[in-house]
Structure formats: C-alpha cells, structure tokens
Scaffold this active site. Sequence first.
Site, short mmCIF file in Angstrom:
data_model
loop_
_atom_site.label_atom_id
_atom_site.label_comp_id
_atom_site.label_asym_id
_atom_site.label_seq_id
_atom_site.Cartn_x
_atom_site.Cartn_y
_atom_site.Cartn_z
CE LYS A 225 -53.02 -29.16 -16.68
NZ LYS A 225 -51.56 -29.72 -16.83
CE1 TYR B 126 -49.42 -25.58 -14.17
CE2 TYR B 126 -50.63 -24.33 -15.61
CZ TYR B 126 -50.25 -25.52 -15.35
OH TYR B 126 -51.11 -26.48 -15.10
NE ARG C 168 -48.46 -34.85 -8.20
CZ ARG C 168 -47.94 -33.60 -9.19
NH1 ARG C 168 -48.67 -32.66 -9.73
NH2 ARG C 168 -46.56 -34.00 -9.68
CB THR D 86 -45.73 -34.80 -15.97
OG1 THR D 86 -45.71 -34.26 -14.53
CG2 THR D 86 -46.01 -33.38 -16.72
NE ARG E 270 -51.53 -34.99 -15.58
CZ ARG E 270 -50.56 -34.43 -14.90
NH1 ARG E 270 -49.62 -35.18 -14.49
NH2 ARG E 270 -50.73 -32.94 -14.71
CG ASN F 250 -50.58 -32.87 -18.54
OD1 ASN F 250 -51.33 -32.00 -18.78
ND2 ASN F 250 -49.54 -32.87 -17.88
CG HIS G 209 -52.69 -28.53 -11.70
ND1 HIS G 209 -51.37 -28.14 -11.62
CD2 HIS G 209 -53.24 -28.00 -10.37
CE1 HIS G 209 -51.00 -27.87 -10.50
NE2 HIS G 209 -51.90 -27.78 -9.69
CD GLU H 266 -50.93 -25.43 -7.38
OE1 GLU H 266 -50.00 -25.78 -7.87
OE2 GLU H 266 -51.73 -26.73 -6.98
P1 IDP Z 1 -47.60 -31.76 -13.12
O1 IDP Z 1 -48.69 -31.13 -13.87
O2 IDP Z 1 -47.51 -33.29 -13.34
O3 IDP Z 1 -47.16 -31.10 -11.60
P2 IDP Z 1 -45.22 -30.16 -13.92
O4 IDP Z 1 -43.88 -30.50 -14.12
O5 IDP Z 1 -45.38 -29.28 -12.70
O6 IDP Z 1 -46.10 -31.40 -14.05
O7 IDP Z 1 -45.87 -29.26 -15.27
C1 IDP Z 1 -46.97 -28.42 -15.28
C2 IDP Z 1 -47.54 -28.56 -16.39
O8 IDP Z 1 -46.58 -28.11 -17.72
C3 IDP Z 1 -47.79 -30.15 -17.08
O9 IDP Z 1 -48.93 -30.61 -16.40
C4 IDP Z 1 -47.98 -29.95 -18.30
O10 IDP Z 1 -49.10 -29.43 -18.78
C5 IDP Z 1 -47.03 -28.81 -18.81
N1 IDP Z 1 -45.73 -29.42 -19.19
C6 IDP Z 1 -44.59 -30.00 -18.34
N2 IDP Z 1 -43.56 -30.34 -19.05
C7 IDP Z 1 -43.90 -30.06 -20.46
C8 IDP Z 1 -43.10 -30.35 -21.47
O11 IDP Z 1 -42.04 -30.85 -21.66
N3 IDP Z 1 -43.71 -30.09 -22.61
C9 IDP Z 1 -44.95 -29.41 -22.80
N4 IDP Z 1 -45.83 -29.27 -21.59
C10 IDP Z 1 -44.95 -29.52 -20.51
MG MG Z 2 -46.67 -29.43 -11.09
#
Ligand code: IDP
Ligand code: MG
Length: 153
Positions: free
Chosen positions: A13, A53, A89, A95, A106, A116, A119, A130
């Site tokens: 990212k 997303y 993963r 996350t 992370r 974070n 992805h 994707e």
């Molecule tokens: P992942 O990337 O671990 O699969 P997802 O739940 O799919 O997590 O969320 C996608 C992305 O959205 C996360 O990687 C993060 O960048 C962002 N994100 C998720 N939850 C939050 C939050 O509570 N606050 C801010 N950003 C978030």
């Molecule tokens: Mg995700």
Amino acid sequence: MSEGVERTLVLIKPDGVMRGLMGRIITRFEEKGLKIVAMKMMKVTNELAEKHYEQHKGKPFFEGLINYITSAPIVAMVVEGKNAIACVRKMVGATNPQEAEPGTIRHDYAMDIGRNLIHASDSPETAKREIELFFNESEILNYERCDVDWVYE
Ligand code: IDP
Ligand code: MG
C-alpha cells in the site's frame, strides 16, 4: 498450475512505498520460497479502489480507506506457491498491526489499522477476482525458480 498451487494478489500500500519498505516486503516473499509471477508499480484510481474494496462500502472507514489506497503509488504483485493464499495471509498478519503476531509484516513494520502496509487476498474466489482487477493475463509470467526442487519435496 500443479496440485495445491495457488495465486494470490498482494498490494504494498502507499505507506509501504512512501516509507521505503518495498524491498523488505518483497524479500520476505522471495525468501519464503514463494514465486512472484507479476509485479508493477501503479497509482490506484478511485474507480479501481472502490471496486477492490466494494465489500467495505458503507462502513465508517470506507472513505478513509479509499483516500489511503489512492494517495500515493502502490506495488501490485501476483504471488504463487503451494497454499499461497493462506500462506501469504499468515505472513501479512492481523488487520490491526497492534494485534498482529511478531514475525508478521504488519506487526513488524506497522502501528495503525489505517496504515497497515499491505493487502493480501483472503480466499480463492477473492484472489481470482482481485488478480483480474489488477492484471491482464499477459502480465502474469510463467517461469520456474531455479531453487524449486530445494523449496518443494
Ligand atoms: P484485511 O486487509 O486484513 O483483509 P479488511 O477487513 O478486509 O482487512 O479491511 C480492508 C482494509 O481496510 C484493511 O487492510 C485496512 O487498511 C482498512 N480497515 C479495516 N478496518 C479498519 C478500521 O477499523 N479503521 C481504518 N481502516 C480499516
Ligand atoms: Mg480483506
């Protein structure tokens, strides 16, 4: 692809690019024995970000997430290997970097859920969708790493 071999989409990212962590993150996948079969730097458009997303549309963090992912260049990669989706993963970690285990990307390099770093696709269906969003079939390369017989039995 042979039995159990999967492909997954990985994005470094904008914070990873801006913080100079591209090389270290790519190295982790190379050293693990995973094969990078496609890779490019790009700026994600709003349209692509919203498609990528789409499952998060309507959530409170959605707008911030779209701003974040479109704010600077990213690196997009297709990573291939045995059980690659779950494997990557695991390497990426939870996350929220505050909850990610030591040894994960992370945990080791990030502090905040909204920054974070990386992805990775979370299932075979997501990976297919994707990869198709980010790459043409012609951008995905077929080659064998010369250490393949030392990585796999
Ligand atoms: P992942 O990337 O671990 O699969 P997802 O739940 O799919 O997590 O969320 C996608 C992305 O959205 C996360 O990687 C993060 O960048 C962002 N994100 C998720 N939850 C939050 C939050 O509570 N606050 C801010 N950003 C978030
Ligand atoms: Mg995700």
